[in-house]
Write an enzyme that holds these catalytic residues in place. Structure first.
Site, PDB file in Angstrom:
ATOM      1  N   SER A 174      -9.972   2.338   2.468  1.00 20.83           N
ATOM      2  CA  SER A 174      -9.018   3.041   1.636  1.00 20.83           C
ATOM      3  C   SER A 174      -7.987   2.126   0.976  1.00 20.83           C
ATOM      4  O   SER A 174      -7.344   2.517   0.017  1.00 20.83           O
ATOM      5  CB  SER A 174      -8.272   4.078   2.478  1.00 20.83           C
ATOM      6  OG  SER A 174      -7.453   3.420   3.453  1.00 20.83           O
ATOM      7  N   LYS A 201       0.857  -1.204   0.000  1.00 22.08           N
ATOM      8  CA  LYS A 201       0.000   0.000   0.000  1.00 22.08           C
ATOM      9  C   LYS A 201       0.886   1.245   0.000  1.00 22.08           C
ATOM     10  O   LYS A 201       1.879   1.294   0.728  1.00 22.08           O
ATOM     11  CB  LYS A 201      -0.919  -0.018   1.229  1.00 22.08           C
ATOM     12  CG  LYS A 201      -1.938   1.126   1.242  1.00 22.08           C
ATOM     13  CD  LYS A 201      -2.926   1.006   2.407  1.00 22.08           C
ATOM     14  CE  LYS A 201      -3.920   2.156   2.412  1.00 22.08           C
ATOM     15  NZ  LYS A 201      -4.909   2.067   3.505  1.00 22.08           N
ATOM     16  N   SER A 208     -10.466   0.104   6.768  1.00 23.96           N
ATOM     17  CA  SER A 208      -9.829   0.133   5.443  1.00 23.96           C
ATOM     18  C   SER A 208      -9.142  -1.135   4.968  1.00 23.96           C
ATOM     19  O   SER A 208      -8.738  -1.222   3.816  1.00 23.96           O
ATOM     20  CB  SER A 208      -8.824   1.276   5.374  1.00 23.96           C
ATOM     21  OG  SER A 208      -9.516   2.469   5.131  1.00 23.96           O
TER      22      SER A 208
HETATM   23  N1  GLN Z   1     -13.569   5.015   5.767  1.00 21.41           N
HETATM   24  C1  GLN Z   1     -12.984   5.372   7.013  1.00 21.41           C
HETATM   25  C2  GLN Z   1     -12.429   6.776   6.927  1.00 21.41           C
HETATM   26  O1  GLN Z   1     -12.498   7.347   5.889  1.00 21.41           O
HETATM   27  C3  GLN Z   1     -11.898   4.412   7.395  1.00 21.41           C
HETATM   28  C4  GLN Z   1     -10.671   4.595   6.602  1.00 21.41           C
HETATM   29  C5  GLN Z   1      -9.524   3.771   7.086  1.00 21.41           C
HETATM   30  O2  GLN Z   1      -9.703   2.762   7.762  1.00 21.41           O
HETATM   31  N2  GLN Z   1      -8.336   4.223   6.759  1.00 21.41           N
HETATM   32  O3  GLN Z   1     -11.937   7.310   7.877  1.00 21.41           O
END
Ligand code: GLN
Length: 480
Positions: A149, A74, A173
């Site tokens: 994400s 990532k 995410s």
């Molecule tokens: N969708 C959530 C956010 O936007 C979680 C994102 C994540 O776990 N990085 O904060």
């Protein structure tokens, strides 16, 4: 070859069925022919040279179990000499001068990094549409989102562009994109894996983890990723067991809790059906199912959307156009430099969160928002503590829906709801997992497993036993 799991690839390399170079070239070809936009950078030259080194090590008998296995990283993990963008224009030209601890650990095994995967900007999002590098497409239906994400990582593993990928999970995410793409994703206990060199979003919630085809692979990769790091004071100084050794236990007598709050209004009937089917499967394996209650979980979303933006507004203040990252052209003075570098460098969602966080932390509002959210967080933790006195594991949905159409969710709050079942796990610092459990309307659906702190072995084994009985994790999208 690309449908093989990491465990199978390890055997194949050992038996000399193929070399790491052949394997690496095969995946690179697949990545280069893919139109999913799952990668921000493809590190072809580095990968080929790492693969040659790995082959040498294997021949010399100087290899470890993961030597020569390719993976996708990532783009939130710092990689020395390689662009590390966090999906942002702000870091589009940032070449990291050092490796994150996770990167270092995988390098120490002589693994082969194929490239850096696409992601929502600074890990803020649930659909990958917030990436400066464009959205990723879901390999099961290219008109749909892969989740976020870690959407690039999930799509890459699902489309067999990489045998596994790294992800990070602040509020869902790893688990939500794993669910939407039909792969296995593990978010370990907070502190299990070092956050050093992992670009920070919300430091008290962020945690790295593996995204794989199977639970067995997740165990193998977690072995390599986990452990104390003196560079991260929040990493736990706790021995790392061999997670592959726990995959043999029966789930007979395992007590599974189903929180009644997880069957809320927004849960799609197709997702609920698969959830209940999976629970039956566990029941038939001898598990006992019990309804439990997590009454404070209805406050998880508002609490998360105070805590995460507060921490992000602080973490992202380092991007000021002075030291590194994007700098605006011809600044008039220092203020103009700050203002325009940040306005032009950050995307809309990131700016929204910085503003919410700065507001909630400001004098006079701190008590009303941040402190209150921290108290709610405590209540959420206590709910889990109580439930784990009654049951061994909690199960529930990962995401209320299957993958949705690209561009279809326009208002931020509706997007935030995508993580309604995953956020509380991060607020409590618990481990959680998503495993493929079926399909609804031809799109994958994940089952969420939540454990008590440091119960990764139990989670991995429960997931593995399910995968011994079902073949949902073996399905791959057409054309892959
Ligand atoms: N969708 C959530 C956010 O936007 C979680 C994102 C994540 O776990 N990085 O904060």
């Amino acid at each position: 070859m690309h449908n093989l799991t990491v465990a199978e690839l390890i055997k194949g390399l050992k038996n000399k069925d193929f070399s790491s170079l052949e394997l690496t070239q095969h995946y690179l070809n697949r990545i280069n022919n893919s139109e999913l936009n799952a990668f921000i950078s493809i590190t072809e030259d580095e990968a080929l040279s790492q693969a040659k080194d790995a082959d040498k090590k294997i021949t010399q008998g100087d290899s470890s179990i993961l030597t020569g296995i390719p993976y996708a990283h990532k783009d939130i993990f710092c990689t020395k000499g390689v662009k590390t963008s966090a999906g942002s224009k702000m870091l589009d030209s940032f070449i990291s001068p050092y490796d994150a601890t996770v990167t270092k650990r995988l390098n120490n095994e002589n693994m082969v990094m194929l490239g850096k995967t696409n992601m929502d900007e600074f890990a803020m999002g649930s659909s990958n549409e917030n990436s400066y590098f464009g959205p990723v497409k879901n390999p099961w239906d290219v008109s749909k989102v892969p989740g976020g994400s870690s959407g690039g990582s999930a799509a890459a593993v699902a489309a067999r562009l990489s045998p596994f990928a790294t992800g990070t999970d602040t509020g869902g995410s790893i688990r939500q994109p794993a669910s939407l793409c039909g792969i296995t994703g593990l978010k370990p206990t907070y502190g299990r894996i070092s956050r050093y060199g992992m670009i920070a979003y919300a430091s008290s919630l962020d945690q790295a983890g593996p995204m794989t085809q199977t639970a067995e692979d997740a165990a193998i990769i977690l072995n390599a990723m986990a452990g104390f790091d003196k560079h991260d004071s929040t990493s736990a100084n706790k021995a790392v067991p061999d997670y592959t050794q726990c995959l043999k236990d029966s789930v007979n007598g395992l007590k599974i809790g189903l929180p009644k709050e997880y069957f809320s209004e927004g849960l799609e009937s197709g997702v609920e059906k698969i959830l209940m089917q999976s629970i039956k499967e566990y029941e038939s394996m001898g598990a006992e199912i019990k309804e439990v209650s997590l009454p404070s979980s209805i406050h998880a979303l508002p609490a998360y959307y105070i805590v995460a933006p507060c921490e992000c507004s602080s973490n992202l203040s380092r991007f000021d156009g002075v030291r590194y990252g994007y700098r605006c052209e011809d600044p008039k003075d220092l203020n103009d430099l700050y203002l325009r570098s940040r306005s032009e460098g950050f995307g809309e969602e990131v700016k929204r969160r910085i503003m919410i966080g700065a507001y909630a932390l400001s004098a006079g509002y701190y008590d009303a928002f941040y402190l209150k959210a921290q108290k709610v967080r405590q209540l959420i933790s206590e709910d889990f503590k109580k439930v784990f006195k009654e049951v061994d594991l909690i199960m529930g949905p990962v995401s209320p829906t299957v993958a949705f159409k690209l561009g279809s969710v326009k208002d931020p709050v509706s997007m935030y709801l995508a993580d309604i079942y995953t956020l509380s796990v991060n607020l409590a610092g618990l481990p959680g997992m998503s495993i493929p459990a079926g399909f609804s309307g031809n799109l994958p659906v994940g089952l969420q497993l939540i454990g008590n702190h440091w119960s990764e072995e139990l989670l991995l084994n429960a997931a593995h036993q399910f995968q011994m009985r079902t073949d949902w994790h073996k399905h791959s999208p057409a054309g892959s």
